[in-house]
Design an enzyme around this catalytic site. Structure first.
Site, PDB file in Angstrom:
ATOM      1  N   SER A 127       0.798  -1.134  -0.017  1.00 19.95           N
ATOM      2  CA  SER A 127      -0.063   0.156  -0.019  1.00 19.95           C
ATOM      3  C   SER A 127       0.993   1.130   0.168  1.00 19.95           C
ATOM      4  O   SER A 127       2.089   1.167   0.347  1.00 19.95           O
ATOM      5  CB  SER A 127      -0.929   0.080   1.281  1.00 19.95           C
ATOM      6  OG  SER A 127      -0.166   0.438   2.277  1.00 19.95           O
ATOM      7  N   ASP A 128       0.288   2.370  -0.374  1.00 16.44           N
ATOM      8  CA  ASP A 128       0.833   3.606  -0.297  1.00 16.44           C
ATOM      9  C   ASP A 128       0.758   4.043   1.367  1.00 16.44           C
ATOM     10  O   ASP A 128      -0.040   3.328   2.007  1.00 16.44           O
ATOM     11  CB  ASP A 128       0.519   4.867  -1.197  1.00 16.44           C
ATOM     12  CG  ASP A 128       1.486   5.803  -1.403  1.00 16.44           C
ATOM     13  OD1 ASP A 128       2.462   5.829  -0.571  1.00 16.44           O
ATOM     14  OD2 ASP A 128       1.418   6.284  -2.479  1.00 16.44           O
ATOM     15  N   TRP A 129       1.418   5.035   1.856  1.00 18.82           N
ATOM     16  CA  TRP A 129       1.536   5.518   2.912  1.00 18.82           C
ATOM     17  C   TRP A 129       0.189   5.827   3.554  1.00 18.82           C
ATOM     18  O   TRP A 129      -0.632   6.581   3.243  1.00 18.82           O
ATOM     19  CB  TRP A 129       2.335   6.607   3.281  1.00 18.82           C
ATOM     20  CG  TRP A 129       2.747   7.236   4.560  1.00 18.82           C
ATOM     21  CD1 TRP A 129       1.710   7.619   5.392  1.00 18.82           C
ATOM     22  CD2 TRP A 129       4.097   7.062   5.117  1.00 18.82           C
ATOM     23  NE1 TRP A 129       2.097   7.969   6.614  1.00 18.82           N
ATOM     24  CE2 TRP A 129       3.989   7.702   6.538  1.00 18.82           C
ATOM     25  CE3 TRP A 129       5.376   6.790   4.980  1.00 18.82           C
ATOM     26  CZ2 TRP A 129       4.755   7.770   7.555  1.00 18.82           C
ATOM     27  CZ3 TRP A 129       6.120   6.855   5.853  1.00 18.82           C
ATOM     28  CH2 TRP A 129       6.357   7.378   6.960  1.00 18.82           C
TER      29      TRP A 129
END
Length: 733
Positions: free
Chosen positions: A263-265
């Site tokens: 996932s992104d942040w």
């Protein structure tokens, strides 16, 4: 052909044996990524690693800290599984290369691959083994801050350059000590965010997805990329970190991707903000079932997945498949054999690395305008060097340079002084955003006393990149006022005004273009910006960059890109009418009636693929191997390119096609090939391309990839408006 392959049987068995020994909590630990503690090993972090509750760490760059963490993981955790150490190594580590949008302007796959290779060498020396690059979001909105990280507006350019970066980071053997895992991001269509605003919603039809936004990611998968990152945005109403169709149906089942999805942040937890998950527990459920395998930072997996497993809403098979992919990635990287550093020496600031940064910077600069002989400037000319970016080693590095070493930056002022040019330097402004015009008269005095004026203007690094989106694309602050003032001062005098633009995006230059004699668009060129720009301005090197994105005249034209659809009423030079040409009380349907704006020209300021040189190239003798091509054949295309000038130079030869009649509307032009070539003065080169059946296809109304019979037009030239053309027919066998 891929540069990496699935695990061999002994390696796969090793991963499975490890998996069989792990508890559910330890499996979730492998799916849990934490942020580093800023150069220290805290008691909590050491404990979590020791217990096997952490599988990867992001944003730790201290070699001793990384070595300590890896030692704990290998020697003290239950199964001795080493850590993934992630960092945004976007366009360099200590030695900084041009921004990706600048690297794209080289149109040189070898330069892209080499920059990634050297970046990996530097980053791996401190223990980093995973970078969140390349970003291969097709980007057609220059307001979007992250266009700085992109390779521009074209799917093929993004695909080839993304694959080149993967090869550079990972090499053919990702287990070697200087290789690091690449991560293709942001999957998918993040570049289509509404209004060019980061984190915003995206609404893209499957037709457009498959033709524009997905091909670069498919190419990265075919190049063996070890990981893919989900986009922050929702896609057609479903946030990507919870989008099972995209992450499982397309990525896993259709493309057979065998790497890791991260996932992104915080994007898993943000499913609750999107309004598709009631709480963090529901967000974890959606993301795991969609296909996310490592959660960056937010911790919903480690906190809730075990309860989700007990309640039956996620399965142990789903968890095991995710963890097996993570273990496989660590095995491919050779981390079990080379898990932490033992006295490694950082190689950065070496002659090889700075030379490569210089070459990349030279190739990335695009000459947009050159009246007469304004450029190059003779070395014996007195130069007035004006602007806040002429001597700023930090700002020239651009966005996403957490680790860039400013001390090795060489500025434009440095570059001129190294070449012993007489320079009168004035920054004029404190920054590019400075509205204080009180020093403009001093700048005009300096210009009046010079033989040539070089203005280093643009935007600072902080004005582009993630979350730094702009509604306007003009030069900020009082920079435009400076340009006009210098132009007034030198009116009627034979003193060239050279504008060097350092920026993280394409700016709208129409309003200031008439006041300068030459424009060199340098983007943010990195550590060796100064020598590269000085050599181009002085004629020691010849500009050869080409635009990877169209430059608009006005913000209101966005999106404006070369590969647009024809529409039912395309605008042409014959039917375009500007509103100033409308007679008073003209009837509503009496003029125009084409797909255009009436208050600006329908063409871009500078088209995709455009870039001038200090010489001229002529294209001749376009030849096709056949004008009737069957499904089993390839079409070979050759053209002669002549350097008509007196200077050795590089040219980027570009091939475009159009499917004239098809079952779905196709772009007016599509880039299908390019080659960067060197041609000595007065000589010619024969350039060849080969088109296959797959190059001519598209996705039909049922999302099936097809190649239909019919007539195609083909163009070859130096930019997307080239007019040397031929036609051929694709016939059934």
């Amino acid at each position: 052909m891929t540069t990496t392959s699935p695990l061999n049987e002994p390696e796969l068995q090793r991963a499975k044996d490890l998996l069989d020994q792990m508890s559910v909590t330890q499996k979730l630990g492998q799916m849990h990524q934490v942020n580093g503690a800023g150069g220290v090993v805290t008691e909590q972090l050491a404990h979590d690693v020791r217990m096997g509750n952490v599988g990867s760490v992001i944003n730790e760059v201290d070699a001793e800290v990384i070595a300590q963490l890896q030692s704990i993981a290998v020697n003290e955790s239950p199964h001795g599984i080493p850590l993934l150490i992630g960092r945004d190594v976007i366009h360099g580590f200590k030695t900084v290369f041009p921004l990706p949008i600048g690297l794209a302007s080289t149109w040189c796959d070898e330069t892209i691959e080499r920059s990634a290779r050297l970046s990996a060498i530097e980053a791996s020396a401190v223990g980093i083994n995973w970078t969140f690059s390349p970003m291969i979001d097709v980007s057609r909105d220059p307001r979007w801050g992250r266009i700085a990280e992109s390779f521009g507006e074209d799917p093929l350019l993004n695909a080839r350059m993304g694959a080149a970066m993967v090869r550079g980071y990972q090499t053919e053997d990702p287990s070697q000590t200087t290789a690091i895992a690449a991560c293709a991001k942001h999957f998918a269509a993040y570049g289509a965010s509404e209004s060019g605003r980061d984190y915003n919603t995206t609404n893209v039809s499957e037709h457009e997805l498959r033709h524009v936004y997905l091909p670069p990611f498919k190419a990265a998968c075919e190049a063996g990329v070890l990981s893919v990152m989900t986009s922050f945005s929702d896609l057609n109403g479903v946030p990507v970190s919870g989008n099972e169709w995209l992450l499982t149906d397309v990525l896993r089942h259709e493309w057979r991707f065998n790497g890791v999805v991260v996932s992104d942040w915080g994007s898993v937890q943000q499913l609750t903000v999107h309004g598709v998950a009631e709480n963090d527990k529901a967000a974890a459920e959606q993301a795991i079932n969609a296909g996310v395998e490592i959660e960056m930072v937010s911790g919903t997996f480690i906190n809730h997945a075990e309860a989700l497993l007990h309640s039956g809403v996620i399965t142990i098979e789903k968890l095991d498949a995710a963890v097996l992919n993570i273990l496989a990635m660590k095995i491919r990287l050779g981390l079990f054999e080379q898990h932490y550093l033992q006295g490694a020496t950082s190689p950065y600031n070496s002659e090889e690395h700075t030379k490569e940064a210089y070459e990349a910077a030279v190739k990335s600069c695009v000459l947009l305008k050159n009246n007469g002989t304004s450029l190059p400037i003779a070395c014996d000319q007195r130069i007035a060097l004006l602007g806040p970016l002429a001597d700023d080693g930090y700002e020239q590095l651009g966005t996403w340079v957490f680790d860039g070493d400013v001390s090795i930056s060489q500025t434009v002022l440095d570059g001129f002084r190294q070449r012993r040019v007489e320079v009168n330097y004035l920054p004029v402004f404190a920054s590019t955003r400075d509205h204080d015009n009180s020093r403009i008269p001093l700048a005009c005095d300096a210009a009046a006393a010079a033989d040539a004026v070089v203005l280093c203007l643009g935007e600072e690094a902080i004005l582009s990149g993630e979350a730094h989106c702009r509604a306007e694309l003009d030069l900020p602050g009082a920079q435009e006022e400076l340009i006009r003032a210098v132009s007034r001062t030198l009116r009627g005098r034979n003193v060239p005004i050279i504008l060097v633009v350092l920026a993280g995006r394409p700016l709208a230059l129409e309003c200031i273009e008439p006041f300068v004699d030459a424009i060199l668009y340098a983007w943010h060129p990195g550590s060796m910006a100064g020598p590269a720009i000085a050599d181009l301005v002085l004629g020691e090197r010849t500009p050869s960059g080409k635009l990877p994105v169209s430059f608009v005249r006005k913000v209101g034209q966005i999106p404006l890109y070369y590969g647009q659809k024809p529409t039912g009423r395309p605008v042409t030079h014959d039917n375009y009418v500007h509103m100033d040409q409308f007679p008073m009380r003209a009837e509503q349907t009496s003029l125009g009636m084409a797909a255009s704006h009436i208050d600006t020209h329908f063409t871009p300021m500078y088209p995709f693929g455009y870039g001038l040189s200090y010489t001229q190239f002529e294209y001749r003798n376009l030849q096709l191997s056949s004008h009737e091509v069957s499904a089993t054949e390839r079409l070979d295309v050759t053209v002669e390119v002549v350097n008509c000038g007196k200077i050795d130079a590089d040219e980027v030869v570009q091939l475009y096609i159009r499917d004239k009649v098809s079952s779905v509307s196709r772009p007016v032009r599509e880039l299908k090939g390019y080659q960067r070539i060197s041609i000595p003065a007065g000589q010619s080169r024969l350039v060849s391309f080969s088109l296959s059946r797959a190059d001519l296809g598209f996705y039909n109304q049922r999302s099936q990839y097809v190649v239909e019979t019919g007539t195609f037009t083909l163009w070859i030239g130096g930019d997307s408006t080239c007019d040397l053309s031929a036609e051929f027919n694709w016939i059934s066998q």
